[in-house]
Design a protein around this motif. Structure first.
Motif, PDB file in Angstrom:
ATOM      1  N   ILE A 142     -15.381  23.299   0.202  1.00 15.28           N
ATOM      2  CA  ILE A 142     -15.524  23.186   1.657  1.00 15.28           C
ATOM      3  C   ILE A 142     -15.951  21.786   2.089  1.00 15.28           C
ATOM      4  O   ILE A 142     -16.025  21.504   3.279  1.00 15.28           O
ATOM      5  N   GLY A 143     -16.217  20.925   1.118  1.00 15.29           N
ATOM      6  CA  GLY A 143     -16.514  19.532   1.445  1.00 15.29           C
ATOM      7  C   GLY A 143     -17.971  19.263   1.784  1.00 15.29           C
ATOM      8  O   GLY A 143     -18.313  18.197   2.275  1.00 15.29           O
ATOM      9  N   LEU A 144     -18.841  20.236   1.513  1.00 14.90           N
ATOM     10  CA  LEU A 144     -20.258  20.061   1.830  1.00 14.90           C
ATOM     11  C   LEU A 144     -20.941  19.181   0.786  1.00 14.90           C
ATOM     12  O   LEU A 144     -21.819  18.392   1.105  1.00 14.90           O
ATOM     13  N   HIS A 145     -20.497  19.343  -0.462  1.00 19.01           N
ATOM     14  CA  HIS A 145     -21.065  18.565  -1.576  1.00 19.01           C
ATOM     15  C   HIS A 145     -20.000  18.495  -2.660  1.00 19.01           C
ATOM     16  O   HIS A 145     -19.726  19.497  -3.324  1.00 19.01           O
ATOM     17  N   ARG A 146     -19.380  17.331  -2.821  1.00 14.41           N
ATOM     18  CA  ARG A 146     -18.215  17.228  -3.697  1.00 14.41           C
ATOM     19  C   ARG A 146     -18.524  17.246  -5.180  1.00 14.41           C
ATOM     20  O   ARG A 146     -17.665  17.582  -5.992  1.00 14.41           O
ATOM     21  N   GLN A 147     -19.719  16.823  -5.542  1.00 14.07           N
ATOM     22  CA  GLN A 147     -20.078  16.796  -6.960  1.00 14.07           C
ATOM     23  C   GLN A 147     -20.219  18.223  -7.478  1.00 14.07           C
ATOM     24  O   GLN A 147     -20.994  19.001  -6.936  1.00 14.07           O
ATOM     25  N   THR A 148     -19.534  18.547  -8.574  1.00 12.27           N
ATOM     26  CA  THR A 148     -19.597  19.923  -9.076  1.00 12.27           C
ATOM     27  C   THR A 148     -20.903  20.215  -9.808  1.00 12.27           C
ATOM     28  O   THR A 148     -21.332  21.352  -9.867  1.00 12.27           O
ATOM     29  N   ARG A 149     -21.536  19.208 -10.357  1.00  9.11           N
ATOM     30  CA  ARG A 149     -22.789  19.436 -11.067  1.00  9.11           C
ATOM     31  C   ARG A 149     -23.918  18.526 -10.608  1.00  9.11           C
ATOM     32  O   ARG A 149     -25.057  18.955 -10.527  1.00  9.11           O
ATOM     33  N   ALA A 150     -23.620  17.277 -10.317  1.00  6.07           N
ATOM     34  CA  ALA A 150     -24.659  16.334  -9.917  1.00  6.07           C
ATOM     35  C   ALA A 150     -25.327  16.783  -8.625  1.00  6.07           C
ATOM     36  O   ALA A 150     -24.694  17.348  -7.735  1.00  6.07           O
ATOM     37  N   GLY A 151     -26.629  16.526  -8.508  1.00  6.00           N
ATOM     38  CA  GLY A 151     -27.385  16.967  -7.349  1.00  6.00           C
ATOM     39  C   GLY A 151     -27.264  16.057  -6.145  1.00  6.00           C
ATOM     40  O   GLY A 151     -27.570  16.461  -5.032  1.00  6.00           O
ATOM     41  N   ILE A 152     -26.834  14.813  -6.367  1.00  9.45           N
ATOM     42  CA  ILE A 152     -26.738  13.845  -5.271  1.00  9.45           C
ATOM     43  C   ILE A 152     -25.297  13.376  -5.116  1.00  9.45           C
ATOM     44  O   ILE A 152     -24.695  12.883  -6.065  1.00  9.45           O
ATOM     45  N   ASP A 153     -24.747  13.570  -3.927  1.00  8.10           N
ATOM     46  CA  ASP A 153     -23.397  13.073  -3.652  1.00  8.10           C
ATOM     47  C   ASP A 153     -23.514  11.832  -2.780  1.00  8.10           C
ATOM     48  O   ASP A 153     -24.472  11.673  -2.033  1.00  8.10           O
ATOM     49  N   PHE A 154     -22.559  10.947  -2.898  1.00  6.62           N
ATOM     50  CA  PHE A 154     -22.654   9.685  -2.170  1.00  6.62           C
ATOM     51  C   PHE A 154     -21.279   9.125  -1.887  1.00  6.62           C
ATOM     52  O   PHE A 154     -20.267   9.605  -2.387  1.00  6.62           O
ATOM     53  N   VAL A 155     -21.271   8.077  -1.055  1.00  7.05           N
ATOM     54  CA  VAL A 155     -20.014   7.458  -0.663  1.00  7.05           C
ATOM     55  C   VAL A 155     -20.222   5.951  -0.530  1.00  7.05           C
ATOM     56  O   VAL A 155     -21.337   5.506  -0.231  1.00  7.05           O
ATOM     57  N   MET A 156     -19.194   5.179  -0.780  1.00  6.90           N
ATOM     58  CA  MET A 156     -19.266   3.744  -0.570  1.00  6.90           C
ATOM     59  C   MET A 156     -19.144   3.481   0.927  1.00  6.90           C
ATOM     60  O   MET A 156     -18.224   3.976   1.578  1.00  6.90           O
ATOM     61  N   HIS A 157     -20.089   2.724   1.480  1.00  5.85           N
ATOM     62  CA  HIS A 157     -20.089   2.485   2.921  1.00  5.85           C
ATOM     63  C   HIS A 157     -20.649   1.087   3.201  1.00  5.85           C
ATOM     64  O   HIS A 157     -21.807   0.809   2.879  1.00  5.85           O
ATOM     65  N   GLY A 158     -19.829   0.252   3.772  1.00  6.86           N
ATOM     66  CA  GLY A 158     -20.272  -1.102   4.085  1.00  6.86           C
ATOM     67  C   GLY A 158     -20.724  -1.894   2.872  1.00  6.86           C
ATOM     68  O   GLY A 158     -21.698  -2.645   2.940  1.00  6.86           O
ATOM     69  N   GLY A 159     -20.043  -1.698   1.767  1.00  6.06           N
ATOM     70  CA  GLY A 159     -20.353  -2.481   0.578  1.00  6.06           C
ATOM     71  C   GLY A 159     -21.421  -1.914  -0.335  1.00  6.06           C
ATOM     72  O   GLY A 159     -21.685  -2.436  -1.402  1.00  6.06           O
ATOM     73  N   ARG A 160     -22.049  -0.818   0.080  1.00  7.06           N
ATOM     74  CA  ARG A 160     -23.029  -0.206  -0.826  1.00  7.06           C
ATOM     75  C   ARG A 160     -22.952   1.314  -0.728  1.00  7.06           C
ATOM     76  O   ARG A 160     -22.420   1.856   0.247  1.00  7.06           O
ATOM     77  N   ILE A 161     -23.500   2.003  -1.714  1.00  9.56           N
ATOM     78  CA  ILE A 161     -23.400   3.460  -1.712  1.00  9.56           C
ATOM     79  C   ILE A 161     -24.527   4.083  -0.906  1.00  9.56           C
ATOM     80  O   ILE A 161     -25.676   3.655  -0.968  1.00  9.56           O
ATOM     81  N   LEU A 162     -24.150   5.102  -0.129  1.00  6.00           N
ATOM     82  CA  LEU A 162     -25.111   5.862   0.664  1.00  6.00           C
ATOM     83  C   LEU A 162     -25.034   7.330   0.259  1.00  6.00           C
ATOM     84  O   LEU A 162     -23.949   7.848  -0.022  1.00  6.00           O
ATOM     85  N   ALA A 163     -26.181   8.015   0.237  1.00  4.67           N
ATOM     86  CA  ALA A 163     -26.209   9.444  -0.068  1.00  4.67           C
ATOM     87  C   ALA A 163     -25.638  10.236   1.097  1.00  4.67           C
ATOM     88  O   ALA A 163     -25.884   9.909   2.259  1.00  4.67           O
ATOM     89  N   THR A 164     -24.839  11.244   0.791  1.00  2.00           N
ATOM     90  CA  THR A 164     -24.259  12.086   1.837  1.00  2.00           C
ATOM     91  C   THR A 164     -24.808  13.503   1.791  1.00  2.00           C
ATOM     92  O   THR A 164     -24.896  14.170   2.809  1.00  2.00           O
ATOM     93  N   SER A 165     -25.160  13.981   0.591  1.00  2.00           N
ATOM     94  CA  SER A 165     -25.706  15.335   0.473  1.00  2.00           C
ATOM     95  C   SER A 165     -26.471  15.482  -0.832  1.00  2.00           C
ATOM     96  O   SER A 165     -26.195  14.782  -1.803  1.00  2.00           O
ATOM     97  N   ILE A 166     -27.435  16.382  -0.817  1.00  2.00           N
ATOM     98  CA  ILE A 166     -28.190  16.677  -2.031  1.00  2.00           C
ATOM     99  C   ILE A 166     -28.308  18.189  -2.201  1.00  2.00           C
ATOM    100  O   ILE A 166     -28.304  18.947  -1.229  1.00  2.00           O
ATOM    101  N   VAL A 167     -28.370  18.613  -3.462  1.00  3.52           N
ATOM    102  CA  VAL A 167     -28.572  20.028  -3.777  1.00  3.52           C
ATOM    103  C   VAL A 167     -29.904  20.181  -4.496  1.00  3.52           C
ATOM    104  O   VAL A 167     -30.123  19.555  -5.534  1.00  3.52           O
ATOM    105  N   ALA A 168     -30.782  20.979  -3.925  1.00  5.29           N
ATOM    106  CA  ALA A 168     -32.074  21.261  -4.551  1.00  5.29           C
ATOM    107  C   ALA A 168     -31.988  22.639  -5.191  1.00  5.29           C
ATOM    108  O   ALA A 168     -31.972  23.655  -4.500  1.00  5.29           O
TER     109      ALA A 168
END
Lengths: 155, 155
Positions: free
Chosen positions: A31-57
């Motif tokens: 559904i696009g809420l958190h793309r990483q299948t196992r990793a707890g922190i998802d991120f995206v490249m934005h303006g030359g550096r990576i930013l977190a987009t979602s986390i799973v606790a």
DNA sequence: TAGACGTAGA
DNA sequence: TCTACGTCTA
């Protein structure tokens, strides 16, 4: 209702509302809420550096969720609660770097919380958008360095 | 349409027909077609010994599917095609023992085949009920002993 | 507690 | 090719 475009999104995901639930991690990916299948922190490249987009606790690390408003989230790597996993110092890279950058950027981060239904079934619940308020390095309970991130709910 | 009772079944699964497809292994578990989330051979205790109930042929081992009627299936353990995995002799236990017992018992075994759609999407397809016709040990391409099982479609 | 033909993304 | 807060059954 879900409209996963396949592209990584910062902020709300169209069609997904706070309180929505999944049974498996892979559904969060679909559904696009958190793309990483196992990793707890998802991120995206934005303006030359990576930013977190979602986390799973999910409780695999030393997270603290005192209430619905704030969470203390442990960075990724080397500090699983599971004793059979080897412990090592966490590095400031990948998800950890992304969360640190997100402190500067103050961008919204989706929080997904794994919990258990009354019937003992595991489930992942979308808790809304959070921002990082603090970030520092400390010594974890397993004797190794961990990155600790404080987040609070965006109102 | 699916009616997974949560109990392991030998033979057809109610509501599941030949040709039915899934995208993820965990879906096979949910509908009761193959309960093991990662292992290729599922089995059940029956009359004091374990019998195979279903197998997944995904191409991770040296399987041969010459046509829709028969399959040569490699046992589990130590002989992944992936070179990074350590190779070792397969043991006659777990799934391998179950398949060998199923040769004696001649019980039906569900076959799930992983293949790719025209758009490159991975999918798992239910191919129907098979029986083990032959079973022996040989030397695999990685130099280690493997169990080889020959199965043919039940008409 | 460990084993197993998992998955997507970097 | 490797990493990663997976997931079930035995």
């Amino acid at each position: 209702r879900f409209v996963n475009t396949g592209k990584q999104i910062i902020g709300p995901v169209p069609g997904v509302e706070v309180g929505d639930e999944c049974k498996y991690r892979v559904e969060l990916t679909i559904i696009g809420l958190h793309r990483q299948t196992r990793a707890g922190i998802d991120f995206v490249m934005h303006g030359g550096r990576i930013l977190a987009t979602s986390i799973v606790a999910s409780g695999s690390y030393e997270d603290k969720i005192s209430n619905e408003m704030s969470i203390i989230y442990t960075g990724q790597g080397g500090n699983y609660m599971l004793p059979r996993k080897k412990a090592y110092d966490q590095k400031l890279k990948r998800g950890n770097l992304a969360l640190k950058n997100s402190l500067d950027e103050q961008n919204p981060i989706r929080l997904i919380h794994r919990l258990y239904s009354s019937d003992g079934q595991r489930k992942y619940v979308y808790k809304g958008l959070f921002v990082v308020t603090k970030c520092f390095r400390k010594r974890g309970t397993r004797g190794k360095l961990v990155w600790e991130f404080h987040l609070r709910l965006l109102l």
